[in-house]
Design a protein around this motif. Sequence first.
Motif, PDB file in Angstrom:
ATOM      1  N   LEU A 165      -6.085  45.561  55.685  1.00  0.00           N
ATOM      2  CA  LEU A 165      -6.238  44.969  57.001  1.00  0.00           C
ATOM      3  C   LEU A 165      -4.904  44.317  57.313  1.00  0.00           C
ATOM      4  CD1 LEU A 165      -8.360  44.357  59.229  1.00  0.00           C
ATOM      5  CD2 LEU A 165      -8.731  42.167  58.085  1.00  0.00           C
ATOM      6  N   ALA A 166      -4.368  44.601  58.516  1.00  0.00           N
ATOM      7  CA  ALA A 166      -3.054  44.057  58.887  1.00  0.00           C
ATOM      8  C   ALA A 166      -3.127  43.590  60.331  1.00  0.00           C
ATOM      9  CB  ALA A 166      -1.992  45.147  58.745  1.00  0.00           C
ATOM     10  N   THR A 167      -2.154  42.782  60.734  1.00  0.00           N
ATOM     11  CA  THR A 167      -2.080  42.368  62.138  1.00  0.00           C
ATOM     12  C   THR A 167      -0.704  42.733  62.681  1.00  0.00           C
ATOM     13  OG1 THR A 167      -1.454  40.186  61.378  1.00  0.00           O
ATOM     14  CG2 THR A 167      -3.725  40.448  62.088  1.00  0.00           C
ATOM     15  N   ASN A 168      -0.634  42.906  63.996  1.00  0.00           N
ATOM     16  CA  ASN A 168       0.676  43.128  64.610  1.00  0.00           C
ATOM     17  C   ASN A 168       1.204  41.794  65.150  1.00  0.00           C
ATOM     18  OD1 ASN A 168      -0.586  42.676  67.046  1.00  0.00           O
ATOM     19  ND2 ASN A 168      -0.063  44.651  67.948  1.00  0.00           N
ATOM     20  N   GLU A 169       2.336  41.852  65.850  1.00  0.00           N
ATOM     21  CA  GLU A 169       2.971  40.608  66.299  1.00  0.00           C
ATOM     22  C   GLU A 169       2.121  39.845  67.313  1.00  0.00           C
ATOM     23  OE1 GLU A 169       6.445  42.822  67.301  1.00  0.00           O
ATOM     24  OE2 GLU A 169       7.662  41.678  65.886  1.00  0.00           O
TER      25      GLU A 169
ATOM     26  N   GLN B  39       0.917  46.785  73.311  1.00  0.00           N
ATOM     27  CA  GLN B  39       0.468  46.566  71.930  1.00  0.00           C
ATOM     28  C   GLN B  39      -0.137  45.184  71.757  1.00  0.00           C
ATOM     29  OE1 GLN B  39       3.551  47.513  69.070  1.00  0.00           O
ATOM     30  NE2 GLN B  39       4.394  49.015  70.468  1.00  0.00           N
ATOM     31  N   ASP B  40      -0.446  44.548  72.881  1.00  0.00           N
ATOM     32  CA  ASP B  40      -0.933  43.164  72.807  1.00  0.00           C
ATOM     33  C   ASP B  40      -2.367  43.017  73.298  1.00  0.00           C
ATOM     34  OD1 ASP B  40      -0.594  43.671  75.470  1.00  0.00           O
ATOM     35  OD2 ASP B  40       0.772  41.998  75.859  1.00  0.00           O
ATOM     36  N   GLY B  41      -3.040  44.145  73.561  1.00  0.00           N
ATOM     37  CA  GLY B  41      -4.428  44.067  74.018  1.00  0.00           C
ATOM     38  C   GLY B  41      -4.548  43.800  75.512  1.00  0.00           C
ATOM     39  N   SER B  42      -3.437  43.767  76.229  1.00  0.00           N
ATOM     40  CA  SER B  42      -3.512  43.526  77.681  1.00  0.00           C
ATOM     41  C   SER B  42      -4.030  44.764  78.405  1.00  0.00           C
ATOM     42  CB  SER B  42      -2.149  43.121  78.242  1.00  0.00           C
ATOM     43  OG  SER B  42      -1.215  44.144  77.996  1.00  0.00           O
ATOM     44  N   LYS B  43      -3.828  45.927  77.812  1.00  0.00           N
ATOM     45  CA  LYS B  43      -4.420  47.167  78.321  1.00  0.00           C
ATOM     46  C   LYS B  43      -4.568  48.144  77.162  1.00  0.00           C
ATOM     47  CE  LYS B  43      -1.772  49.847  80.863  1.00  0.00           C
ATOM     48  NZ  LYS B  43      -0.824  50.431  81.795  1.00  0.00           N
TER      49      LYS B  43
END
Length: 294
Positions: free
Chosen positions: A19-23, A67-71
């Motif tokens: 499991l990893a996260t991005n910036e 890549q931030d979940g905004s779309k």
Amino acid sequence: MLRKFKFTKQQDLTSNTQLATNESGLSYILIKNQHAEAAIALFGAHVLHYQAKDKQPLLWMSHTSAQDGSKPFRGGVPICWPWFGPAPAELGTGLPAHGFARGLIWQLEGVSETDEGTFVHLSLNDTAETLAMWPHPFRLEFEVRVGATLTMSLTTENTSDKEFRVFEALHTYFNTKGTEFVTVKGLGDSFYDKLTKSDSVQDGDFHLIAAVDRVYSKPAKVVTFTTGYDTIELDNGGENSAVVWNPWTAAENMADFDSDRWQTMVCVETCVTGEGQTIAAGEEHTLSTVISYQ
Ligand SMILES: O=P(O)(O)OC[C@H]1O[C@H](O)[C@H](O)[C@@H](O)[C@@H]1O
């Protein structure tokens, strides 16, 4: 693994998965097993990357994707659900294209390892937010198997006391060596052309030579196509349609689509369109795609 995606490991899930996260703090499951490697975001249950051993990356991914979940991500395998394209008029205006499933965070239910590959199981349930957009209680289960083939199954459970209808797609973006290498067989002879807004007839195999946005209504159970790297078989389980899309130079007007990279992609999508899929109260329906190398 994925150009421009920077991951920070959070924990090992199995011997082959992390499991990893991005910036931006979005969570991903990163898989590397004896058959292939892959990345799946919990945002949208979106398969972003799959690469079988000794092969090119199978999935195309835009380098300018959000890549931030905004779309939703541009590339990989967006899940279109419970509608495909614009929302049905009776639901009102301002709703997201291709439904809301690709824009919500899914729950990780589990990861397991077998000799055939790694299984990842995700789910999504109705919330006040989804009920405001689409007034039906539901549960979605998405299972991905990362092995020598890539298998994706999306099961819709009708948890309400009334039947409902869904339209859906596993909107797969394939990586190609160039448009001139793309020939698709098995699409069937009739399609609706979304560019000219007319019904049309397919004469022989499909060749990618111009902008395309077509809904084929009688595809074979297995659609076969060439990417210039490989010949791919896409087993759609007998679903009612297959969509082929490449925006061509119109990609230049799409902020999240790097302008010249339409030349290295084609979407071949397993879909339920047309009259949709009616699911009775308490019943379920599974849309699946098995992608393998010939
Ligand atoms: O830009 P999106 O909402 O991701 O949709 C991308 C494309 O998806 C499908 O292939 C549709 O048939 C196209 O009409 C649409 O342009």
